[in-house]
Design a protein around this motif. Structure first.
Motif, PDB file in Angstrom:
ATOM      1  N   ILE A 131       0.842  -1.200   0.000  1.00  0.00           N
ATOM      2  CA  ILE A 131       0.000   0.000   0.000  1.00  0.00           C
ATOM      3  C   ILE A 131       0.876   1.248   0.000  1.00  0.00           C
ATOM      4  N   THR A 132       1.899   1.268   0.848  1.00  0.00           N
ATOM      5  CA  THR A 132       2.781   2.433   0.934  1.00  0.00           C
ATOM      6  C   THR A 132       3.506   2.674  -0.381  1.00  0.00           C
ATOM      7  N   ALA A 133       4.050   1.614  -0.963  1.00  0.00           N
ATOM      8  CA  ALA A 133       4.773   1.759  -2.228  1.00  0.00           C
ATOM      9  C   ALA A 133       3.838   2.194  -3.350  1.00  0.00           C
ATOM     10  N   TRP A 134       2.666   1.575  -3.418  1.00  0.00           N
ATOM     11  CA  TRP A 134       1.691   1.911  -4.466  1.00  0.00           C
ATOM     12  C   TRP A 134       1.257   3.369  -4.354  1.00  0.00           C
ATOM     13  N   GLU A 135       0.864   3.797  -3.159  1.00  0.00           N
ATOM     14  CA  GLU A 135       0.406   5.176  -2.995  1.00  0.00           C
ATOM     15  C   GLU A 135       1.530   6.167  -3.263  1.00  0.00           C
ATOM     16  N   SER A 136       2.769   5.817  -2.899  1.00  0.00           N
ATOM     17  CA  SER A 136       3.905   6.698  -3.182  1.00  0.00           C
ATOM     18  C   SER A 136       4.100   6.890  -4.684  1.00  0.00           C
ATOM     19  N   LEU A 137       4.080   5.787  -5.414  1.00  0.00           N
ATOM     20  CA  LEU A 137       4.331   5.851  -6.853  1.00  0.00           C
ATOM     21  C   LEU A 137       3.173   6.452  -7.637  1.00  0.00           C
ATOM     22  N   PHE A 138       1.970   5.986  -7.355  1.00  0.00           N
ATOM     23  CA  PHE A 138       0.842   6.290  -8.234  1.00  0.00           C
ATOM     24  C   PHE A 138      -0.077   7.396  -7.721  1.00  0.00           C
ATOM     25  N   ASP A 139      -0.131   7.607  -6.415  1.00  0.00           N
ATOM     26  CA  ASP A 139      -0.980   8.665  -5.872  1.00  0.00           C
ATOM     27  C   ASP A 139      -0.195   9.926  -5.535  1.00  0.00           C
ATOM     28  N   ARG A 140       1.027   9.777  -5.013  1.00  0.00           N
ATOM     29  CA  ARG A 140       1.824  10.955  -4.667  1.00  0.00           C
ATOM     30  C   ARG A 140       2.648  11.428  -5.870  1.00  0.00           C
ATOM     31  N   LEU A 141       3.418  10.541  -6.505  1.00  0.00           N
ATOM     32  CA  LEU A 141       4.270  10.934  -7.632  1.00  0.00           C
ATOM     33  C   LEU A 141       3.518  10.929  -8.957  1.00  0.00           C
ATOM     34  N   LEU A 142       2.323  10.344  -8.978  1.00  0.00           N
ATOM     35  CA  LEU A 142       1.450  10.321 -10.171  1.00  0.00           C
ATOM     36  C   LEU A 142       2.107   9.657 -11.374  1.00  0.00           C
ATOM     37  N   LEU A 143       2.881   8.611 -11.112  1.00  0.00           N
ATOM     38  CA  LEU A 143       3.490   7.865 -12.211  1.00  0.00           C
ATOM     39  C   LEU A 143       2.477   6.938 -12.855  1.00  0.00           C
ATOM     40  N   ASN A 144       2.701   6.621 -14.134  1.00  0.00           N
ATOM     41  CA  ASN A 144       1.856   5.675 -14.854  1.00  0.00           C
ATOM     42  C   ASN A 144       2.679   5.009 -15.945  1.00  0.00           C
ATOM     43  N   GLU A 145       2.048   4.135 -16.722  1.00  0.00           N
ATOM     44  CA  GLU A 145       2.806   3.358 -17.711  1.00  0.00           C
ATOM     45  C   GLU A 145       3.390   4.231 -18.819  1.00  0.00           C
ATOM     46  N   GLU A 146       2.944   5.480 -18.940  1.00  0.00           N
ATOM     47  CA  GLU A 146       3.505   6.395 -19.945  1.00  0.00           C
ATOM     48  C   GLU A 146       4.670   7.206 -19.397  1.00  0.00           C
ATOM     49  N   SER A 147       4.935   7.129 -18.096  1.00  0.00           N
ATOM     50  CA  SER A 147       5.985   7.941 -17.477  1.00  0.00           C
ATOM     51  C   SER A 147       7.360   7.548 -18.010  1.00  0.00           C
ATOM     52  N   ARG A 148       8.203   8.546 -18.201  1.00  0.00           N
ATOM     53  CA  ARG A 148       9.568   8.335 -18.657  1.00  0.00           C
ATOM     54  C   ARG A 148      10.503   9.156 -17.767  1.00  0.00           C
ATOM     55  N   GLY A 149      11.541   8.520 -17.243  1.00  0.00           N
ATOM     56  CA  GLY A 149      12.475   9.230 -16.394  1.00  0.00           C
ATOM     57  C   GLY A 149      13.177   8.280 -15.447  1.00  0.00           C
ATOM     58  N   THR A 150      13.799   8.866 -14.410  1.00  0.00           N
ATOM     59  CA  THR A 150      14.602   8.092 -13.472  1.00  0.00           C
ATOM     60  C   THR A 150      14.075   8.262 -12.058  1.00  0.00           C
ATOM     61  N   LEU A 151      13.930   7.129 -11.357  1.00  0.00           N
ATOM     62  CA  LEU A 151      13.465   7.088  -9.974  1.00  0.00           C
ATOM     63  C   LEU A 151      14.594   6.579  -9.092  1.00  0.00           C
ATOM     64  N   LEU A 152      14.917   7.327  -8.030  1.00  0.00           N
ATOM     65  CA  LEU A 152      15.878   6.868  -7.031  1.00  0.00           C
ATOM     66  C   LEU A 152      15.109   6.386  -5.807  1.00  0.00           C
ATOM     67  N   VAL A 153      15.360   5.151  -5.394  1.00  0.00           N
ATOM     68  CA  VAL A 153      14.705   4.566  -4.223  1.00  0.00           C
ATOM     69  C   VAL A 153      15.736   4.489  -3.103  1.00  0.00           C
ATOM     70  N   VAL A 154      15.574   5.339  -2.088  1.00  0.00           N
ATOM     71  CA  VAL A 154      16.465   5.372  -0.932  1.00  0.00           C
ATOM     72  C   VAL A 154      15.864   4.480   0.152  1.00  0.00           C
ATOM     73  N   GLY A 155      16.602   3.469   0.553  1.00  0.00           N
ATOM     74  CA  GLY A 155      16.046   2.463   1.456  1.00  0.00           C
ATOM     75  C   GLY A 155      15.433   1.324   0.664  1.00  0.00           C
ATOM     76  N   ALA A 156      16.047   0.999  -0.453  1.00  0.00           N
ATOM     77  CA  ALA A 156      15.458   0.066  -1.415  1.00  0.00           C
ATOM     78  C   ALA A 156      15.382  -1.364  -0.919  1.00  0.00           C
ATOM     79  N   THR A 157      16.214  -1.750   0.054  1.00  0.00           N
ATOM     80  CA  THR A 157      16.206  -3.139   0.502  1.00  0.00           C
ATOM     81  C   THR A 157      15.336  -3.362   1.732  1.00  0.00           C
ATOM     82  N   GLY A 158      14.687  -2.301   2.210  1.00  0.00           N
ATOM     83  CA  GLY A 158      13.720  -2.449   3.287  1.00  0.00           C
ATOM     84  C   GLY A 158      12.398  -2.973   2.768  1.00  0.00           C
ATOM     85  N   GLY A 159      11.412  -3.035   3.650  1.00  0.00           N
ATOM     86  CA  GLY A 159      10.124  -3.608   3.262  1.00  0.00           C
ATOM     87  C   GLY A 159       9.441  -2.859   2.135  1.00  0.00           C
ATOM     88  N   VAL A 160       9.296  -1.534   2.276  1.00  0.00           N
ATOM     89  CA  VAL A 160       8.617  -0.743   1.254  1.00  0.00           C
ATOM     90  C   VAL A 160       9.428  -0.710  -0.033  1.00  0.00           C
TER      91      VAL A 160
END
Length: 335
Positions: A131-160
């Protein structure tokens, strides 16, 4: 009056204290119109559990736990999404008793159908982080399948982060993902989950990130933002976006010069505020279950303890507080 076995705390004690978590019988509350009574088969432990135990008032005795997987036994009068016998997974909410109990009451609108391909144990590793990852990507950052660019994930090996890498791999084909990892083992974990690049956040992070994305990253997700704002201002491009899930900084002024947007993500907002779109958590959990059953996502269980007891929960809390966990710790079965 119906009761259930529950594990919780009375006082804010260090986890090394044997009284930090204890077991007692508590009342099962009556079901509201949209409530499910779930027989809990497995739970997982998240940093929010330890944070609550250490600092939140207990109100006499507070039951912790958010992630759970189990079987619906009864439904409220207005329930339409589930029936008794359905297998479910969910993350609950912060303003109701937690999932560390044999029978738990949860709103159907924040509950999903458990992936059929997973055990209860592995299913319980997913909901809160998904839920946290989904809402971060799609509700807060508004990413979708047409998005183009670079995402940095800080804390990438944790749960979220471990779920976010998989969601990006499955649903964001045009997004290049850079994951932070502190050693080669964690870097391998991140790449296996879909990251195109890994960087070590204990070294010169700006040099590493800008070597991959010279103009800066378009989006940054962070689980560890305290003291990092100057670094983020350097590595996020002008008009970029940052989403944070920790308590974060109180001064984000260094971001202003580049018009970088700051977003907060708290997965409990929908259920606590009873927002009109609260049912979106049900829909996204069902989508995640489908992705798992299609083989496009997997559980992130790395440590499984049994049974669900005060002793094993203290062990799990201690591991979380150690700050070295990768993936999720899950507990299953009852004494």
């Amino acid at each position: 009056m119906r009761t259930t076995t529950a594990i919780g705390y009375e006082n804010n004690l260090p986890i090394s204290d044997p009284n930090s978590l204890g077991t007692r019988e508590i009342e099962v509350p009556p079901l509201g119109p949209h409530d499910l009574l779930v027989e809990v088969e497995a739970v997982s432990v998240n940093p929010v559990d330890t944070k609550q135990r250490k600092g939140a008032p207990s109100g006499g005795f507070r039951v912790l736990g958010f992630d759970a997987a189990g079987t619906v036994r009864e439904v409220g009068s207005a329930v339409t999404l589930f029936a008794p016998g359905d297998e479910v997974f969910y993350a609950g909410t912060i303003d109701r008793p937690g999932t560390n109990q044999r029978f738990h009451v949860v709103d159907e609108r924040i509950t999903g159908h458990k992936p059929t391909s997973l055990s209860f144990t592995d299913a319980a590793s997913i909901p809160l982080t998904a839920i946290t990852a989904w809402e971060s990507l799609f509700d807060r950052l508004l990413l979708n399948e047409e998005s183009r660019g670079t995402l940095l994930v800080v804390g990438a090996t944790g749960g979220v982060g471990s779920v976010m890498l998989q969601l990006a791999e499955a649903l964001l084909p045009g997004v290049t993902v850079i994951a932070t990892a502190s050693n080669s083992e964690r870097a391998t974990w991140a790449r296996d989950l879909g990251a195109e690049h890994t960087v070590n956040h204990h070294e010169d992070l700006p040099a590493q990130v800008l070597g991959i994305a010279p103009r800066g990253v378009d989006w940054l997700f962070t689980a560890h933002s305290k003291g990092q704002i100057d670094t983020y201002a350097e590595i996020v491009r002008s008009f970029g976006h940052i989403v944070a899930i920790d308590d974060g900084p109180r001064d984000i002024a260094p971001l202003k010069a580049k018009s970088i947007a700051w977003h907060w993500e708290l997965m409990f907002t929908r259920p606590v505020q009873q927002t009109p779109d609260m049912i979106e958590q049900h829909h996204l959990l069902d989508t995640v279950a489908r992705l798992v059953d299609e083989g496009r996502m997997r559980a992130t269980t790395t440590n499984s303890l049994t049974p669900i007891s005060a002793e094993t929960l203290r062990e799990a809390h201690a591991l979380i507080e150690g700050g070295r966990t990768v993936g999720k710790i899950v507990l299953h079965g009852w004494e």
